[in-house]
Scaffold this motif. Structure first.
Motif, PDB file in Angstrom:
ATOM      1  N   ALA A  64      11.448  -7.765  -6.068  1.00 19.14           N
ATOM      2  CA  ALA A  64      11.789  -7.506  -4.668  1.00 19.14           C
ATOM      3  C   ALA A  64      10.524  -7.116  -3.923  1.00 19.14           C
ATOM      4  O   ALA A  64       9.680  -6.396  -4.467  1.00 19.14           O
ATOM      5  N   GLU A  65      10.383  -7.582  -2.691  1.00 17.86           N
ATOM      6  CA  GLU A  65       9.183  -7.282  -1.928  1.00 17.86           C
ATOM      7  C   GLU A  65       9.497  -7.218  -0.444  1.00 17.86           C
ATOM      8  O   GLU A  65      10.504  -7.769   0.025  1.00 17.86           O
ATOM      9  N   ALA A  66       8.632  -6.533   0.270  1.00 21.37           N
ATOM     10  CA  ALA A  66       8.733  -6.421   1.722  1.00 21.37           C
ATOM     11  C   ALA A  66       7.372  -6.710   2.322  1.00 21.37           C
ATOM     12  O   ALA A  66       6.341  -6.325   1.754  1.00 21.37           O
ATOM     13  N   LYS A  67       7.361  -7.392   3.467  1.00 15.34           N
ATOM     14  CA  LYS A  67       6.121  -7.685   4.182  1.00 15.34           C
ATOM     15  C   LYS A  67       5.997  -6.720   5.358  1.00 15.34           C
ATOM     16  O   LYS A  67       6.930  -6.570   6.151  1.00 15.34           O
ATOM     17  N   LEU A  68       4.829  -6.103   5.450  1.00 13.17           N
ATOM     18  CA  LEU A  68       4.594  -5.073   6.452  1.00 13.17           C
ATOM     19  C   LEU A  68       3.428  -5.464   7.352  1.00 13.17           C
ATOM     20  O   LEU A  68       2.510  -6.168   6.924  1.00 13.17           O
ATOM     21  N   ALA A  69       3.482  -4.972   8.577  1.00  7.66           N
ATOM     22  CA  ALA A  69       2.388  -5.167   9.532  1.00  7.66           C
ATOM     23  C   ALA A  69       1.926  -3.810  10.026  1.00  7.66           C
ATOM     24  O   ALA A  69       2.738  -2.890  10.175  1.00  7.66           O
ATOM     25  N   PRO A  70       0.629  -3.640  10.279  1.00  8.04           N
ATOM     26  CA  PRO A  70       0.160  -2.368  10.830  1.00  8.04           C
ATOM     27  C   PRO A  70       0.834  -2.070  12.157  1.00  8.04           C
ATOM     28  O   PRO A  70       1.039  -2.961  12.982  1.00  8.04           O
ATOM     29  N   SER A  71       1.217  -0.828  12.345  1.00 12.22           N
ATOM     30  CA  SER A  71       1.872  -0.441  13.599  1.00 12.22           C
ATOM     31  C   SER A  71       0.875  -0.529  14.756  1.00 12.22           C
ATOM     32  O   SER A  71      -0.337  -0.659  14.554  1.00 12.22           O
ATOM     33  N   ALA A  72       1.381  -0.449  15.985  1.00 10.04           N
ATOM     34  CA  ALA A  72       0.528  -0.624  17.167  1.00 10.04           C
ATOM     35  C   ALA A  72      -0.582   0.410  17.221  1.00 10.04           C
ATOM     36  O   ALA A  72      -1.701   0.129  17.650  1.00 10.04           O
ATOM     37  N   GLU A  73      -0.285   1.635  16.772  1.00  7.21           N
ATOM     38  CA  GLU A  73      -1.296   2.682  16.813  1.00  7.21           C
ATOM     39  C   GLU A  73      -2.468   2.393  15.897  1.00  7.21           C
ATOM     40  O   GLU A  73      -3.574   2.874  16.108  1.00  7.21           O
ATOM     41  N   GLN A  74      -2.218   1.601  14.817  1.00  3.24           N
ATOM     42  CA  GLN A  74      -3.281   1.308  13.877  1.00  3.24           C
ATOM     43  C   GLN A  74      -4.058   0.049  14.262  1.00  3.24           C
ATOM     44  O   GLN A  74      -5.001  -0.330  13.584  1.00  3.24           O
ATOM     45  N   GLN A  75      -3.628  -0.648  15.321  1.00  2.39           N
ATOM     46  CA  GLN A  75      -4.285  -1.888  15.731  1.00  2.39           C
ATOM     47  C   GLN A  75      -5.156  -1.701  16.966  1.00  2.39           C
ATOM     48  O   GLN A  75      -5.477  -2.646  17.662  1.00  2.39           O
ATOM     49  N   GLY A  76      -5.518  -0.474  17.273  1.00  2.00           N
ATOM     50  CA  GLY A  76      -6.411  -0.245  18.410  1.00  2.00           C
ATOM     51  C   GLY A  76      -5.725   0.269  19.644  1.00  2.00           C
ATOM     52  O   GLY A  76      -6.372   0.528  20.646  1.00  2.00           O
ATOM     53  N   GLY A  77      -4.383   0.410  19.595  1.00  2.00           N
ATOM     54  CA  GLY A  77      -3.666   0.951  20.732  1.00  2.00           C
ATOM     55  C   GLY A  77      -3.132   2.317  20.401  1.00  2.00           C
ATOM     56  O   GLY A  77      -3.320   2.856  19.329  1.00  2.00           O
ATOM     57  N   GLY A  78      -2.375   2.899  21.341  1.00  2.00           N
ATOM     58  CA  GLY A  78      -1.699   4.158  21.082  1.00  2.00           C
ATOM     59  C   GLY A  78      -2.659   5.266  20.728  1.00  2.00           C
ATOM     60  O   GLY A  78      -3.576   5.612  21.466  1.00  2.00           O
ATOM     61  N   LEU A  79      -2.456   5.848  19.562  1.00  6.39           N
ATOM     62  CA  LEU A  79      -3.239   7.003  19.149  1.00  6.39           C
ATOM     63  C   LEU A  79      -4.712   6.658  18.979  1.00  6.39           C
ATOM     64  O   LEU A  79      -5.583   7.464  19.292  1.00  6.39           O
ATOM     65  N   SER A  80      -4.996   5.468  18.487  1.00  3.31           N
ATOM     66  CA  SER A  80      -6.392   5.092  18.288  1.00  3.31           C
ATOM     67  C   SER A  80      -7.117   4.975  19.623  1.00  3.31           C
ATOM     68  O   SER A  80      -8.291   5.314  19.739  1.00  3.31           O
ATOM     69  N   ALA A  81      -6.411   4.467  20.642  1.00  5.16           N
ATOM     70  CA  ALA A  81      -7.043   4.357  21.959  1.00  5.16           C
ATOM     71  C   ALA A  81      -7.353   5.731  22.534  1.00  5.16           C
ATOM     72  O   ALA A  81      -8.403   5.955  23.135  1.00  5.16           O
TER      73      ALA A  81
END
Length: 335
Positions: A64-81
């Motif tokens: 069993a497996e799940a595919k994940l994507a980095p959340s918006a905060e980890q892609q340069g927006g939100g908290l990172s900005a």
């Protein structure tokens, strides 16, 4: 004056050795294989039987497996900005807001593979027996088959034989080594997507463990950042109380405001590091073992073993014949 004549030594093949006798005769090899066809057939059948027995004995493993994507905060927006915007002010105050050049996705992947996280995951969800004592799954009931030599289900205690000085209950290191063989966490360097997978006897448990891993990983990373943010806010408030310079007070108020925003966004976001693109489902088909492949490989290995045995017997018999032939040749007494 007479010329001396040089006498050449006799050719090697004139004495009955060397030459054609040392060359490989394909017809002779084929004849030897044909004479040993029963040996080859017997080892082939034996190899096939052993391979089929092993393939049938091995329990089914489901993936069993799940595919994940980095959340918006980890892609340069939100908290990172926010961190990038006020990182210069924070550096003047002597603290770090995180973000910027920090790859939290890569950090989360390494945390998911770490001994500390996996052993904590096992202990929290009480997976010790399922990992260390289970040997398969009952197809009728769906329950795990527990090895009674390792764990007594009725008494709920470990009964495995261990070396003197070793703990009867599995240690964190043993649990980590066993569980790390079942779990895979991989990141695609091109797309940045992360795949979390679990291989196990029970398809339902494999799916459940993937869901727990994703949720616990987000929770652990959130708690780490929340703790850092709370320490930053406490430090900023302390520095604000100590300074009387208006400009520095403005800086501290700005930093406290942004750290408070960071704290609020982190607390309300369940998918802190990863968002699930393709959730895990209960697998309906086994992933391992490849029984047909095992049977074919076993048959081929058995046949190859038979050919090797026949050729080895032929080579030994040929050498013995040559030795006996050389011993039976008459010797010249005048030589």
């Amino acid at each position: 004056m007479k010329k001396e004549q040089m006498t050449l030594p006799p050719a090697p093949w004139a004495n009955g050795y060397g030459g054609s006798e040392d060359e490989i005769d394909l017809m002779e090899l084929f004849a030897a294989l044909w004479r040993g066809k029963l040996w080859i057939l017997a080892t082939t059948v034996l190899g096939a039987a052993l391979a089929v027995a092993v393939a049938l004995w091995l329990p089914n493993i489901f993936h069993a497996e799940a595919k994940l994507a980095p959340s918006a905060e980890q892609q340069g927006g939100g908290l990172s900005a926010l961190a990038g915007q006020f990182g210069g002010l924070a550096s003047l105050a002597g603290i770090s807001l995180g973000g910027g050049g920090t790859d939290k996705t890569g950090l989360a992947v390494e945390v998911a593979k770490s001994r500390h996280f996996l052993t904590g995951f096992i202990r929290q969800h009480h997976l010790e027996v399922a990992i260390m004592a289970a040997t398969g799954m009952d197809k009728g009931t769906g329950e795990l088959i527990i090895n009674p030599a390792l764990y007594a289900v009725g008494e709920k205690k470990w009964v495995r034989n261990v070396k003197p000085g070793q703990s009867v209950e599995p240690t964190d290191w043993e649990l980590y080594k066993a569980f790390s063989k079942l779990v895979s966490v991989d990141q695609d360097k091109k797309t940045g997507l992360v795949t979390v997978g679990v291989d196990y006897y029970s398809p339902a448990l494999a799916k459940q463990w993937v869901d727990w891993l994703v949720a616990d990983l987000n929770a652990v990373m959130k708690q780490r950042d929340l703790a850092d943010t709370q320490r930053n806010i406490a430090y900023l408030k302390d520095q604000l109380a100590r300074t009387s310079v208006a400009d520095m007070q403005t800086v501290f108020y700005k930093l406290i405001e942004e750290q408070t925003k960071t704290l609020m966004l982190a607390e309300v976001n369940p998918d802190y590091v990863f968002k699930t693109l393709d959730p895990a489902v209960v697998p309906e088909e086994k992933a391992k073992p490849k029984r047909a492949l095992i049977a074919v490989l076993g048959t081929l290995l058995g046949g190859m073993l038979g050919v090797m045995l026949v050729l080895l017997r032929h080579a030994i018999g040929r050498r013995q014949q040559r030795v006996e032939g050389s011993l039976s040749k008459p010797t010249c007494s005048s030589c």
